[in-house]
Write an enzyme that holds these catalytic residues in place. Structure first.
Site, mmCIF file in Angstrom:
data_model
loop_
_atom_site.group_PDB
_atom_site.id
_atom_site.type_symbol
_atom_site.label_atom_id
_atom_site.label_comp_id
_atom_site.label_asym_id
_atom_site.label_seq_id
_atom_site.Cartn_x
_atom_site.Cartn_y
_atom_site.Cartn_z
ATOM 1 N N LYS A 210 110.184 124.012 68.507
ATOM 2 C CA LYS A 210 109.282 122.919 68.107
ATOM 3 C C LYS A 210 110.024 121.582 68.041
ATOM 4 O O LYS A 210 109.556 120.583 68.571
ATOM 5 C CB LYS A 210 108.648 123.203 66.719
ATOM 6 C CG LYS A 210 107.778 124.449 66.676
ATOM 7 C CD LYS A 210 107.050 124.583 65.343
ATOM 8 C CE LYS A 210 107.972 124.756 64.141
ATOM 9 N NZ LYS A 210 108.783 125.981 64.153
ATOM 10 N N ARG B 103 101.691 124.332 57.528
ATOM 11 C CA ARG B 103 102.277 125.673 57.547
ATOM 12 C C ARG B 103 101.434 126.651 56.730
ATOM 13 O O ARG B 103 101.771 127.835 56.686
ATOM 14 C CB ARG B 103 103.684 125.628 56.954
ATOM 15 C CG ARG B 103 104.814 125.651 57.988
ATOM 16 C CD ARG B 103 106.093 125.524 57.219
ATOM 17 N NE ARG B 103 107.283 125.981 57.879
ATOM 18 C CZ ARG B 103 108.142 125.197 58.527
ATOM 19 N NH1 ARG B 103 107.885 123.915 58.689
ATOM 20 N NH2 ARG B 103 109.261 125.693 59.006
ATOM 21 N N ARG C 244 122.779 127.561 66.577
ATOM 22 C CA ARG C 244 122.417 126.179 66.913
ATOM 23 C C ARG C 244 123.079 125.152 65.991
ATOM 24 O O ARG C 244 123.392 125.445 64.841
ATOM 25 C CB ARG C 244 120.891 126.011 66.949
ATOM 26 C CG ARG C 244 120.214 126.063 65.617
ATOM 27 C CD ARG C 244 118.696 126.008 65.788
ATOM 28 N NE ARG C 244 118.038 125.984 64.485
ATOM 29 C CZ ARG C 244 116.732 125.912 64.312
ATOM 30 N NH1 ARG C 244 115.913 125.876 65.334
ATOM 31 N NH2 ARG C 244 116.226 125.890 63.099
ATOM 32 N N ARG D 115 122.514 123.727 60.006
ATOM 33 C CA ARG D 115 121.627 123.815 58.844
ATOM 34 C C ARG D 115 122.013 124.972 57.937
ATOM 35 O O ARG D 115 122.346 126.059 58.406
ATOM 36 C CB ARG D 115 120.184 124.002 59.308
ATOM 37 C CG ARG D 115 119.569 122.699 59.762
ATOM 38 C CD ARG D 115 118.249 122.891 60.406
ATOM 39 N NE ARG D 115 117.328 123.771 59.671
ATOM 40 C CZ ARG D 115 116.063 123.937 60.004
ATOM 41 N NH1 ARG D 115 115.557 123.306 61.037
ATOM 42 N NH2 ARG D 115 115.288 124.752 59.307
ATOM 43 N N ARG E 283 112.516 133.423 56.796
ATOM 44 C CA ARG E 283 111.692 132.326 57.353
ATOM 45 C C ARG E 283 110.673 132.882 58.346
ATOM 46 O O ARG E 283 109.533 132.433 58.391
ATOM 47 C CB ARG E 283 112.599 131.278 58.018
ATOM 48 C CG ARG E 283 113.373 130.457 56.982
ATOM 49 C CD ARG E 283 114.532 129.688 57.575
ATOM 50 N NE ARG E 283 114.132 128.740 58.584
ATOM 51 C CZ ARG E 283 114.968 128.237 59.509
ATOM 52 N NH1 ARG E 283 116.249 128.604 59.527
ATOM 53 N NH2 ARG E 283 114.535 127.381 60.379
HETATM 54 P P1 AMP Z 1 111.950 123.441 59.483
HETATM 55 O O1 AMP Z 1 112.961 122.361 59.698
HETATM 56 O O2 AMP Z 1 110.578 123.070 59.993
HETATM 57 O O3 AMP Z 1 112.411 124.785 59.995
HETATM 58 O O4 AMP Z 1 111.781 123.587 57.901
HETATM 59 C C1 AMP Z 1 112.875 123.973 57.087
HETATM 60 C C2 AMP Z 1 112.368 124.439 55.743
HETATM 61 O O5 AMP Z 1 111.689 123.355 55.092
HETATM 62 C C3 AMP Z 1 111.349 125.571 55.793
HETATM 63 O O6 AMP Z 1 111.972 126.840 55.883
HETATM 64 C C4 AMP Z 1 110.640 125.369 54.456
HETATM 65 O O7 AMP Z 1 111.416 125.823 53.373
HETATM 66 C C5 AMP Z 1 110.564 123.844 54.355
HETATM 67 N N1 AMP Z 1 109.347 123.300 54.977
HETATM 68 C C6 AMP Z 1 109.258 122.477 56.058
HETATM 69 N N2 AMP Z 1 107.985 122.156 56.325
HETATM 70 C C7 AMP Z 1 107.229 122.793 55.394
HETATM 71 C C8 AMP Z 1 105.837 122.885 55.147
HETATM 72 N N3 AMP Z 1 104.947 122.258 55.944
HETATM 73 N N4 AMP Z 1 105.422 123.619 54.090
HETATM 74 C C9 AMP Z 1 106.305 124.259 53.286
HETATM 75 N N5 AMP Z 1 107.625 124.243 53.478
HETATM 76 C C10 AMP Z 1 108.100 123.510 54.518
#
Ligand code: AMP
Length: 225
Positions: free
Chosen positions: A20, A95, A134, A168, A179
């Site tokens: 994404k 989400r 990554r 990360r 996740r």
């Molecule tokens: P990402 O960078 O999109 O993989 O997000 C990293 C982490 O941020 C996720 O594993 C969640 O803990 C949190 N997170 C990001 N976006 C959301 C969302 N829309 N709702 C809830 N948690 C989020």
């Protein structure tokens, strides 16, 4: 009266590792759209030590979802910035079904609506490997991978020449599995949510990055024609 815009609002759906972020950055380049990554916004809040960041930190490290209220407040504030009038790609939001409803409300107040939702379809088994290796350039955010995409000169970003790379904290194999579970339990149902509204397109995201980019570009052209 608030000015309205017909610029697109695109949603990228897909589990962690589906690509994404990579594809959203390419859509920025190809179409001048703005990438809105709630993950990036939350990581910035954690780094800044804000109230939202302090509340989100432990949940993110455990691979769970941050509360709808916190994430929606952050997203709403970002959507209110004038640059979103160019059109946005939502990367990581919504989400949950509550967030999908909130997004509809936020957009309706701006005279806007979701243009298209795109599901990046992948095999879960491959995701742990994709994520575990990554890393990104700390300066410009360009993505690299230990096995799939090394910079041409080790440790030097191809795009901006930066030499600081970062990984990360939640990209460890154990956390990735949590996740993925959170994705299937709470986010995957949004595929049916947007399909039911006639807004969904599916893409085979096991294909290489360039092929996925081409498929996405075709969808964006169609959605914005
Ligand atoms: P990402 O960078 O999109 O993989 O997000 C990293 C982490 O941020 C996720 O594993 C969640 O803990 C949190 N997170 C990001 N976006 C959301 C969302 N829309 N709702 C809830 N948690 C989020």
């Amino acid at each position: 009266m608030t000015a309205t815009t017909t610029a697109p609002v695109l949603i990228l759906l897909g589990p962690p590792g589906a690509g994404k972020g990579t594809q959203a950055r390419m859509l920025e380049e190809d179409f001048g759209l703005i990438q809105l990554s709630t993950g990036d916004m939350l990581r910035a809040a954690v780094a800044a030590g804000s109230d939202a960041g302090r509340a989100a930190k432990a949940v993110m490290e455990a691979g769970g979802l941050v509360s709808d209220d916190i994430v929606t407040a952050i997203l709403a504030e970002r959507m209110a910035q004038p640059d979103t009038a160019k059109g946005v790609i939502l990367d990581g939001y919504p989400r949950t079904d509550v967030q999908a409803e909130s997004l509809g409300d936020i957009l309706a107040r701006m005279g806007r609506s979701v243009t298209a939702a795109i599901s990046l379809e992948v095999d879960d088994d491959a995701m742990v490997g994709r994520i575990a290796g990554r890393y990104t350039c700390a300066a410009c955010g360009e993505g690299y991978h230990d096995n799939f995409k090394q910079p041409s000169h080790a440790g030097v970003c191809d795009k901006c020449g930066g030499t600081a790379m970062k990984r990360r904290a939640d990209d460890k194999a154990e956390t990735v599995r949590d996740r993925l579970m959170a994705y299937h339990a709470q986010t995957a149902p949004l595929i049916a949510y947007y399909e039911g509204r006639g807004l969904l397109t599916r893409i085979d995201a096991m294909d290489d990055i360039a092929a996925v980019r081409t498929a996405l570009a075709a969808i964006v052209h169609k959605a914005t024609a």
